[in-house]
Design a protein around this motif. Structure first.
Motif, PDB file in Angstrom:
ATOM      1  N   ALA A  26       0.832  -1.207   0.000  1.00  0.00           N
ATOM      2  CA  ALA A  26       0.000   0.000   0.000  1.00  0.00           C
ATOM      3  C   ALA A  26       0.864   1.253   0.000  1.00  0.00           C
ATOM      4  CB  ALA A  26      -0.927  -0.003   1.213  1.00  0.00           C
ATOM      5  N   ARG A  27       1.935   1.237   0.793  1.00  0.00           N
ATOM      6  CA  ARG A  27       2.841   2.386   0.849  1.00  0.00           C
ATOM      7  C   ARG A  27       3.493   2.624  -0.507  1.00  0.00           C
ATOM      8  NH1 ARG A  27       6.359   0.454   4.219  1.00  0.00           N
ATOM      9  NH2 ARG A  27       4.920   0.767   5.964  1.00  0.00           N
ATOM     10  N   ALA A  28       3.944   1.558  -1.151  1.00  0.00           N
ATOM     11  CA  ALA A  28       4.610   1.677  -2.451  1.00  0.00           C
ATOM     12  C   ALA A  28       3.654   2.207  -3.519  1.00  0.00           C
ATOM     13  CB  ALA A  28       5.172   0.330  -2.871  1.00  0.00           C
ATOM     14  N   ILE A  29       2.421   1.740  -3.497  1.00  0.00           N
ATOM     15  CA  ILE A  29       1.441   2.187  -4.490  1.00  0.00           C
ATOM     16  C   ILE A  29       1.114   3.659  -4.306  1.00  0.00           C
ATOM     17  CG2 ILE A  29      -0.975   1.949  -5.235  1.00  0.00           C
ATOM     18  CD1 ILE A  29      -0.725  -1.065  -4.642  1.00  0.00           C
ATOM     19  N   LYS A  30       0.863   4.080  -3.083  1.00  0.00           N
ATOM     20  CA  LYS A  30       0.492   5.479  -2.852  1.00  0.00           C
ATOM     21  C   LYS A  30       1.658   6.426  -3.115  1.00  0.00           C
ATOM     22  CE  LYS A  30      -3.030   6.543  -2.005  1.00  0.00           C
ATOM     23  NZ  LYS A  30      -4.207   6.739  -2.883  1.00  0.00           N
ATOM     24  N   ARG A  31       2.884   5.991  -2.838  1.00  0.00           N
ATOM     25  CA  ARG A  31       4.050   6.820  -3.161  1.00  0.00           C
ATOM     26  C   ARG A  31       4.203   6.972  -4.666  1.00  0.00           C
ATOM     27  NH1 ARG A  31       8.690   4.721   1.196  1.00  0.00           N
ATOM     28  NH2 ARG A  31       7.822   5.837   3.009  1.00  0.00           N
ATOM     29  N   ALA A  32       3.976   5.889  -5.396  1.00  0.00           N
ATOM     30  CA  ALA A  32       4.050   5.959  -6.855  1.00  0.00           C
ATOM     31  C   ALA A  32       2.968   6.880  -7.413  1.00  0.00           C
ATOM     32  CB  ALA A  32       3.918   4.565  -7.453  1.00  0.00           C
ATOM     33  N   LEU A  33       1.773   6.799  -6.841  1.00  0.00           N
ATOM     34  CA  LEU A  33       0.675   7.652  -7.304  1.00  0.00           C
ATOM     35  C   LEU A  33       0.937   9.129  -7.024  1.00  0.00           C
ATOM     36  CD1 LEU A  33      -2.353   5.420  -6.276  1.00  0.00           C
ATOM     37  CD2 LEU A  33      -1.804   6.172  -8.589  1.00  0.00           C
ATOM     38  N   ALA A  34       1.695   9.408  -5.985  1.00  0.00           N
ATOM     39  CA  ALA A  34       2.052  10.803  -5.690  1.00  0.00           C
ATOM     40  C   ALA A  34       2.937  11.390  -6.787  1.00  0.00           C
ATOM     41  CB  ALA A  34       2.760  10.885  -4.337  1.00  0.00           C
ATOM     42  N   ARG A  35       3.630  10.503  -7.516  1.00  0.00           N
ATOM     43  CA  ARG A  35       4.507  10.961  -8.603  1.00  0.00           C
ATOM     44  C   ARG A  35       3.785  11.005  -9.941  1.00  0.00           C
ATOM     45  NH1 ARG A  35       7.851   7.203  -5.815  1.00  0.00           N
ATOM     46  NH2 ARG A  35       7.497   5.632  -7.450  1.00  0.00           N
ATOM     47  N   GLY A  36       2.688  10.272 -10.053  1.00  0.00           N
ATOM     48  CA  GLY A  36       1.950  10.226 -11.318  1.00  0.00           C
ATOM     49  C   GLY A  36       1.019   9.031 -11.340  1.00  0.00           C
ATOM     50  N   PRO A  37       0.168   8.937 -12.384  1.00  0.00           N
ATOM     51  CA  PRO A  37      -0.820   7.857 -12.450  1.00  0.00           C
ATOM     52  C   PRO A  37      -0.180   6.470 -12.579  1.00  0.00           C
ATOM     53  CG  PRO A  37      -1.272   9.576 -14.087  1.00  0.00           C
ATOM     54  CD  PRO A  37       0.086   9.856 -13.536  1.00  0.00           C
ATOM     55  N   VAL A  38      -0.863   5.487 -12.018  1.00  0.00           N
ATOM     56  CA  VAL A  38      -0.544   4.080 -12.261  1.00  0.00           C
ATOM     57  C   VAL A  38      -1.723   3.555 -13.077  1.00  0.00           C
ATOM     58  CG1 VAL A  38      -0.152   1.809 -11.228  1.00  0.00           C
ATOM     59  CG2 VAL A  38       0.738   3.867 -10.099  1.00  0.00           C
ATOM     60  N   ALA A  39      -1.535   3.455 -14.373  1.00  0.00           N
ATOM     61  CA  ALA A  39      -2.668   3.261 -15.280  1.00  0.00           C
ATOM     62  C   ALA A  39      -2.743   1.887 -15.919  1.00  0.00           C
ATOM     63  CB  ALA A  39      -2.634   4.320 -16.383  1.00  0.00           C
ATOM     64  N   THR A  40      -1.695   1.079 -15.810  1.00  0.00           N
ATOM     65  CA  THR A  40      -1.707  -0.215 -16.487  1.00  0.00           C
ATOM     66  C   THR A  40      -1.459  -1.364 -15.512  1.00  0.00           C
ATOM     67  OG1 THR A  40       0.662  -0.291 -16.998  1.00  0.00           O
ATOM     68  CG2 THR A  40      -0.769   0.901 -18.550  1.00  0.00           C
ATOM     69  N   THR A  41      -1.844  -2.557 -15.942  1.00  0.00           N
ATOM     70  CA  THR A  41      -1.672  -3.743 -15.116  1.00  0.00           C
ATOM     71  C   THR A  41      -0.194  -4.041 -14.866  1.00  0.00           C
ATOM     72  OG1 THR A  41      -1.807  -5.094 -17.132  1.00  0.00           O
ATOM     73  CG2 THR A  41      -3.832  -4.779 -15.875  1.00  0.00           C
ATOM     74  N   THR A  42       0.631  -3.854 -15.874  1.00  0.00           N
ATOM     75  CA  THR A  42       2.056  -4.148 -15.705  1.00  0.00           C
ATOM     76  C   THR A  42       2.717  -3.166 -14.746  1.00  0.00           C
ATOM     77  OG1 THR A  42       2.397  -2.969 -17.798  1.00  0.00           O
ATOM     78  CG2 THR A  42       2.416  -5.356 -17.888  1.00  0.00           C
TER      79      THR A  42
END
Length: 324
Positions: free
Chosen positions: A167-183
Protein backbone atom coordinates in the motif's frame (compact mmCIF):
# COMPACT_ATOMS: atom_id res chain seq x y z
CA UNK A 1 -13.95 -10.94 -36.44
CA UNK A 2 -12.09 -12.38 -33.45
CA UNK A 3 -13.90 -15.23 -31.68
CA UNK A 4 -15.05 -14.42 -28.15
CA UNK A 5 -12.96 -15.90 -25.33
CA UNK A 6 -14.12 -19.34 -24.25
CA UNK A 7 -15.22 -20.29 -20.76
CA UNK A 8 -15.37 -23.78 -19.27
CA UNK A 9 -18.19 -23.98 -16.70
CA UNK A 10 -16.95 -25.45 -13.42
CA UNK A 11 -18.76 -28.39 -11.79
CA UNK A 12 -21.29 -28.30 -14.62
CA UNK A 13 -22.70 -31.82 -14.31
CA UNK A 14 -22.73 -31.66 -10.51
CA UNK A 15 -24.53 -28.30 -10.51
CA UNK A 16 -27.20 -29.38 -12.99
CA UNK A 17 -27.83 -32.58 -11.04
CA UNK A 18 -28.08 -30.59 -7.79
CA UNK A 19 -30.68 -28.23 -9.29
CA UNK A 20 -33.02 -31.25 -9.61
CA UNK A 21 -34.81 -29.74 -12.62
CA UNK A 22 -38.25 -30.80 -13.90
CA UNK A 23 -39.17 -30.16 -17.54
CA UNK A 24 -41.62 -27.33 -16.77
CA UNK A 25 -39.58 -25.58 -14.09
CA UNK A 26 -38.60 -21.94 -13.82
CA UNK A 27 -34.84 -21.74 -13.27
CA UNK A 28 -32.60 -18.72 -12.61
CA UNK A 29 -28.95 -18.60 -13.64
CA UNK A 30 -27.89 -15.49 -11.74
CA UNK A 31 -24.31 -15.48 -13.14
CA UNK A 32 -24.82 -16.54 -16.73
CA UNK A 33 -21.45 -15.55 -18.18
CA UNK A 34 -20.97 -17.10 -21.63
CA UNK A 35 -23.83 -19.52 -20.98
CA UNK A 36 -22.01 -22.76 -20.15
CA UNK A 37 -24.32 -23.71 -17.29
CA UNK A 38 -27.31 -22.13 -19.09
CA UNK A 39 -26.98 -24.49 -22.06
CA UNK A 40 -26.98 -27.49 -19.74
CA UNK A 41 -30.05 -26.16 -17.90
CA UNK A 42 -31.96 -25.62 -21.14
CA UNK A 43 -31.12 -29.18 -22.18
CA UNK A 44 -33.00 -30.39 -19.08
CA UNK A 45 -36.03 -28.14 -19.57
CA UNK A 46 -39.01 -29.00 -21.74
CA UNK A 47 -41.16 -26.71 -23.86
CA UNK A 48 -42.95 -25.44 -20.75
CA UNK A 49 -39.75 -24.61 -18.87
CA UNK A 50 -38.13 -21.22 -18.56
CA UNK A 51 -34.62 -19.97 -17.82
CA UNK A 52 -34.13 -16.43 -16.56
CA UNK A 53 -30.46 -15.40 -16.66
CA UNK A 54 -28.61 -12.40 -15.20
CA UNK A 55 -25.11 -11.04 -15.68
CA UNK A 56 -23.48 -7.71 -14.86
CA UNK A 57 -20.94 -7.98 -17.72
CA UNK A 58 -22.39 -6.47 -20.92
CA UNK A 59 -20.01 -8.54 -23.05
CA UNK A 60 -21.19 -11.75 -21.42
CA UNK A 61 -24.82 -10.75 -21.92
CA UNK A 62 -24.18 -10.08 -25.61
CA UNK A 63 -22.47 -13.47 -26.06
CA UNK A 64 -25.27 -15.30 -24.25
CA UNK A 65 -27.91 -13.57 -26.37
CA UNK A 66 -26.10 -14.50 -29.57
CA UNK A 67 -25.75 -18.11 -28.46
CA UNK A 68 -29.10 -18.69 -26.75
CA UNK A 69 -31.35 -15.76 -27.64
CA UNK A 70 -33.16 -17.78 -30.30
CA UNK A 71 -34.59 -20.06 -27.62
CA UNK A 72 -38.02 -18.81 -26.55
CA UNK A 73 -37.49 -20.32 -23.09
CA UNK A 74 -34.45 -18.10 -22.42
CA UNK A 75 -34.23 -14.50 -21.22
CA UNK A 76 -31.10 -12.68 -20.05
CA UNK A 77 -30.93 -9.38 -18.20
CA UNK A 78 -27.92 -7.06 -17.87
CA UNK A 79 -27.82 -6.36 -14.13
CA UNK A 80 -25.97 -7.09 -10.91
CA UNK A 81 -27.26 -10.25 -9.27
CA UNK A 82 -27.98 -8.18 -6.17
CA UNK A 83 -30.95 -6.83 -8.20
CA UNK A 84 -32.43 -10.34 -8.27
CA UNK A 85 -35.31 -9.56 -5.91
CA UNK A 86 -36.44 -6.56 -7.96
CA UNK A 87 -36.15 -8.50 -11.23
CA UNK A 88 -38.30 -11.35 -9.92
CA UNK A 89 -40.91 -9.05 -8.40
CA UNK A 90 -41.25 -7.01 -11.62
CA UNK A 91 -42.02 -10.24 -13.49
CA UNK A 92 -44.33 -11.69 -10.83
CA UNK A 93 -41.91 -14.57 -10.25
CA UNK A 94 -40.91 -14.11 -6.60
CA UNK A 95 -41.44 -17.33 -4.67
CA UNK A 96 -41.89 -19.34 -7.89
CA UNK A 97 -38.31 -20.32 -8.81
CA UNK A 98 -37.64 -24.08 -8.76
CA UNK A 99 -33.87 -23.85 -9.10
CA UNK A 100 -31.34 -21.06 -8.70
CA UNK A 101 -27.65 -21.17 -9.64
CA UNK A 102 -24.82 -18.81 -8.63
CA UNK A 103 -21.27 -19.15 -9.95
CA UNK A 104 -19.40 -16.38 -8.13
CA UNK A 105 -16.14 -14.73 -9.07
CA UNK A 106 -14.39 -13.57 -12.22
CA UNK A 107 -14.75 -15.59 -15.42
CA UNK A 108 -12.02 -16.94 -17.71
CA UNK A 109 -12.93 -14.53 -20.57
CA UNK A 110 -12.60 -11.61 -18.17
CA UNK A 111 -9.22 -12.84 -16.91
CA UNK A 112 -7.94 -13.63 -20.39
CA UNK A 113 -8.81 -10.27 -21.99
CA UNK A 114 -5.97 -7.75 -21.45
CA UNK A 115 -8.40 -4.88 -22.04
CA UNK A 116 -10.37 -5.81 -18.92
CA UNK A 117 -7.36 -5.32 -16.64
CA UNK A 118 -8.01 -8.27 -14.34
CA UNK A 119 -4.67 -9.96 -14.95
CA UNK A 120 -1.01 -8.93 -15.00
CA UNK A 121 -0.13 -11.62 -17.57
CA UNK A 122 -0.43 -9.09 -20.39
CA UNK A 123 -0.30 -5.28 -20.42
CA UNK A 124 -3.66 -3.56 -20.31
CA UNK A 125 -5.59 -0.70 -18.72
CA UNK A 126 -6.01 -0.99 -14.95
CA UNK A 127 -9.79 -1.42 -15.10
CA UNK A 128 -11.06 -4.59 -13.32
CA UNK A 129 -14.74 -3.61 -13.53
CA UNK A 130 -17.10 -6.50 -14.18
CA UNK A 131 -19.56 -3.95 -15.56
CA UNK A 132 -17.67 -1.40 -17.63
CA UNK A 133 -20.79 0.71 -18.16
CA UNK A 134 -20.43 2.37 -14.76
CA UNK A 135 -18.49 2.70 -11.53
CA UNK A 136 -14.83 3.55 -11.08
CA UNK A 137 -11.96 1.58 -12.54
CA UNK A 138 -9.21 0.06 -10.41
CA UNK A 139 -6.92 2.94 -11.41
CA UNK A 140 -9.51 5.49 -10.23
CA UNK A 141 -10.18 3.52 -7.05
CA UNK A 142 -6.46 3.48 -6.18
CA UNK A 143 -6.35 7.27 -6.62
CA UNK A 144 -9.24 7.75 -4.20
CA UNK A 145 -8.45 5.24 -1.44
CA UNK A 146 -6.04 6.28 1.30
CA UNK A 147 -3.02 4.21 2.27
CA UNK A 148 -4.53 2.79 5.44
CA UNK A 149 -7.74 1.70 3.70
CA UNK A 150 -5.73 0.18 0.87
CA UNK A 151 -3.63 -1.86 3.29
CA UNK A 152 -6.81 -3.10 4.98
CA UNK A 153 -8.29 -4.20 1.64
CA UNK A 154 -5.09 -6.02 0.66
CA UNK A 155 -4.92 -7.77 4.02
CA UNK A 156 -8.61 -8.71 4.33
CA UNK A 157 -9.56 -9.45 0.72
CA UNK A 158 -6.21 -10.72 -0.51
CA UNK A 159 -4.82 -12.19 2.71
CA UNK A 160 -1.63 -10.37 1.77
CA UNK A 161 0.94 -10.40 4.59
CA UNK A 162 2.93 -7.53 3.03
CA UNK A 163 -0.19 -5.33 2.74
CA UNK A 164 1.33 -2.28 4.45
CA UNK A 165 4.49 -2.28 2.33
CA UNK A 166 2.53 -2.71 -0.89
CA UNK A 167 0.00 0.00 0.00
CA UNK A 168 2.84 2.39 0.85
CA UNK A 169 4.61 1.68 -2.45
CA UNK A 170 1.44 2.19 -4.49
CA UNK A 171 0.49 5.48 -2.85
CA UNK A 172 4.05 6.82 -3.16
CA UNK A 173 4.05 5.96 -6.86
CA UNK A 174 0.67 7.65 -7.30
CA UNK A 175 2.05 10.80 -5.69
CA UNK A 176 4.51 10.96 -8.60
CA UNK A 177 1.95 10.23 -11.32
CA UNK A 178 -0.82 7.86 -12.45
CA UNK A 179 -0.54 4.08 -12.26
CA UNK A 180 -2.67 3.26 -15.28
CA UNK A 181 -1.71 -0.21 -16.49
CA UNK A 182 -1.67 -3.74 -15.12
CA UNK A 183 2.06 -4.15 -15.70
CA UNK A 184 2.85 -0.93 -13.84
CA UNK A 185 0.92 -2.11 -10.80
CA UNK A 186 2.42 -5.62 -10.94
CA UNK A 187 5.95 -4.19 -11.07
CA UNK A 188 5.25 -1.89 -8.12
CA UNK A 189 3.97 -4.79 -6.03
CA UNK A 190 6.85 -7.07 -7.00
CA UNK A 191 9.38 -4.43 -5.96
CA UNK A 192 7.63 -3.92 -2.59
CA UNK A 193 7.45 -7.60 -1.62
CA UNK A 194 10.58 -8.77 0.24
CA UNK A 195 10.05 -12.51 -0.35
CA UNK A 196 8.36 -14.66 -2.99
CA UNK A 197 6.02 -17.65 -2.83
CA UNK A 198 7.26 -20.36 -5.18
CA UNK A 199 5.09 -20.65 -8.29
CA UNK A 200 3.02 -17.57 -7.50
CA UNK A 201 3.46 -14.03 -8.83
CA UNK A 202 3.88 -11.54 -5.95
CA UNK A 203 1.03 -9.40 -7.33
CA UNK A 204 -1.56 -12.19 -7.36
CA UNK A 205 -3.12 -11.40 -3.99
CA UNK A 206 -3.04 -7.65 -4.60
CA UNK A 207 -4.89 -7.94 -7.92
CA UNK A 208 -7.46 -10.22 -6.31
CA UNK A 209 -8.06 -7.85 -3.40
CA UNK A 210 -8.42 -4.76 -5.58
CA UNK A 211 -10.80 -6.58 -7.93
CA UNK A 212 -13.00 -7.65 -5.01
CA UNK A 213 -13.08 -4.08 -3.68
CA UNK A 214 -13.75 -2.41 -7.05
CA UNK A 215 -16.70 -4.71 -7.75
CA UNK A 216 -17.95 -4.92 -4.15
CA UNK A 217 -18.03 -8.68 -4.64
CA UNK A 218 -18.56 -9.64 -1.01
CA UNK A 219 -21.21 -6.96 -0.58
CA UNK A 220 -23.04 -8.33 -3.62
CA UNK A 221 -23.01 -11.86 -2.19
CA UNK A 222 -24.30 -10.65 1.17
CA UNK A 223 -27.14 -8.74 -0.48
CA UNK A 224 -28.34 -11.48 -2.84
CA UNK A 225 -28.51 -14.50 -0.51
CA UNK A 226 -31.71 -13.39 1.33
CA UNK A 227 -33.23 -12.39 -2.03
CA UNK A 228 -32.46 -15.83 -3.42
CA UNK A 229 -34.23 -17.47 -0.49
CA UNK A 230 -37.31 -15.28 -1.04
CA UNK A 231 -37.31 -16.07 -4.77
CA UNK A 232 -37.39 -19.84 -4.36
CA UNK A 233 -40.56 -21.90 -4.32
CA UNK A 234 -41.04 -24.59 -1.71
CA UNK A 235 -38.67 -27.50 -2.49
CA UNK A 236 -36.71 -25.16 -4.75
CA UNK A 237 -32.98 -25.76 -4.93
CA UNK A 238 -30.21 -23.19 -4.33
CA UNK A 239 -26.85 -24.14 -5.86
CA UNK A 240 -23.84 -21.90 -5.17
CA UNK A 241 -20.30 -22.21 -6.51
CA UNK A 242 -17.63 -20.07 -4.84
CA UNK A 243 -13.96 -19.63 -5.69
CA UNK A 244 -12.73 -17.55 -2.77
CA UNK A 245 -12.72 -18.47 0.91
CA UNK A 246 -14.36 -15.18 1.91
CA UNK A 247 -17.27 -15.75 -0.50
CA UNK A 248 -17.66 -19.33 0.62
CA UNK A 249 -17.63 -18.27 4.28
CA UNK A 250 -20.58 -15.93 3.66
CA UNK A 251 -22.46 -18.67 1.82
CA UNK A 252 -21.70 -21.34 4.44
CA UNK A 253 -22.81 -19.16 7.37
CA UNK A 254 -26.01 -18.06 5.60
CA UNK A 255 -27.04 -21.60 4.67
CA UNK A 256 -26.27 -22.93 8.14
CA UNK A 257 -28.23 -20.14 9.83
CA UNK A 258 -31.24 -20.73 7.59
CA UNK A 259 -31.03 -24.50 8.10
CA UNK A 260 -30.81 -24.07 11.90
CA UNK A 261 -33.69 -21.62 12.20
CA UNK A 262 -34.37 -19.14 15.00
CA UNK A 263 -31.40 -18.85 17.42
CA UNK A 264 -33.01 -20.00 20.65
CA UNK A 265 -30.70 -20.23 23.71
CA UNK A 266 -29.08 -23.70 23.74
CA UNK A 267 -30.36 -24.56 27.25
CA UNK A 268 -34.05 -24.15 26.30
CA UNK A 269 -35.99 -27.33 25.39
CA UNK A 270 -37.16 -26.09 21.98
CA UNK A 271 -38.72 -28.51 19.45
CA UNK A 272 -37.75 -28.37 15.76
CA UNK A 273 -41.08 -26.82 14.71
CA UNK A 274 -40.36 -23.86 17.01
CA UNK A 275 -37.00 -23.23 15.35
CA UNK A 276 -38.66 -22.57 11.97
CA UNK A 277 -35.72 -23.34 9.64
CA UNK A 278 -36.16 -22.17 6.04
CA UNK A 279 -33.58 -24.35 4.27
CA UNK A 280 -32.40 -27.94 4.31
CA UNK A 281 -28.75 -28.59 3.44
CA UNK A 282 -28.36 -31.10 0.61
CA UNK A 283 -25.28 -33.31 0.73
CA UNK A 284 -21.77 -32.21 1.54
CA UNK A 285 -19.84 -29.39 -0.17
CA UNK A 286 -18.50 -30.57 -3.53
CA UNK A 287 -15.16 -29.80 -5.18
CA UNK A 288 -13.93 -30.41 -8.70
CA UNK A 289 -12.34 -33.81 -9.18
CA UNK A 290 -8.77 -34.43 -10.41
CA UNK A 291 -9.88 -34.92 -14.01
CA UNK A 292 -11.74 -31.59 -14.13
CA UNK A 293 -8.86 -29.74 -12.44
CA UNK A 294 -6.41 -31.24 -14.95
CA UNK A 295 -8.60 -29.97 -17.82
CA UNK A 296 -9.35 -26.60 -16.21
CA UNK A 297 -6.85 -25.41 -13.60
CA UNK A 298 -9.19 -22.62 -12.45
CA UNK A 299 -11.58 -25.26 -11.11
CA UNK A 300 -9.17 -26.22 -8.33
CA UNK A 301 -10.48 -23.62 -5.86
CA UNK A 302 -14.19 -24.11 -6.63
CA UNK A 303 -16.54 -25.32 -3.91
CA UNK A 304 -20.25 -25.98 -4.42
CA UNK A 305 -22.91 -25.89 -1.72
CA UNK A 306 -26.53 -26.93 -2.17
CA UNK A 307 -29.67 -26.27 -0.13
CA UNK A 308 -33.40 -26.79 -0.60
CA UNK A 309 -36.10 -24.42 0.56
CA UNK A 310 -38.49 -25.97 3.04
CA UNK A 311 -42.09 -25.78 1.85
CA UNK A 312 -44.90 -24.35 3.94
CA UNK A 313 -47.87 -26.74 4.35
CA UNK A 314 -50.18 -26.35 1.38
CA UNK A 315 -47.72 -24.22 -0.61
CA UNK A 316 -48.42 -24.45 -4.38
CA UNK A 317 -45.98 -26.79 -6.11
CA UNK A 318 -44.60 -28.22 -2.87
CA UNK A 319 -46.32 -31.58 -3.23
CA UNK A 320 -45.04 -32.12 -6.77
CA UNK A 321 -41.42 -31.35 -5.87
CA UNK A 322 -41.60 -33.32 -2.63
CA UNK A 323 -42.78 -36.40 -4.50
CA UNK A 324 -39.65 -36.64 -6.65
Amino acid sequence: MTAPPTHIPVLKEEAIEALNIDADDLVVDATCGRGGHARAILARLGDGGRLLAIDRDAGAVQCARLALGGDARFEIIHARFSHLGRILKERGLNGRVAGMLFDFGVSSPQLDSPQRGFSFNAPGPLDMRMDQSGGCSAAQWLERVDERQLATVLREFGEERFARAIARAIKRALARGPVATTTELAQLVAAAVPSRQVGKHPATRTFQAIRIAVNDELGEVGKVLPQALDGLAGRGRLVIISFHSLEDRLVKHFLREQATGDPWPPDLPVTEDRRRPTLKLIGKPRRAGPREVAANRRARSAIMRVAEKLAEPGEPGATRRAAR
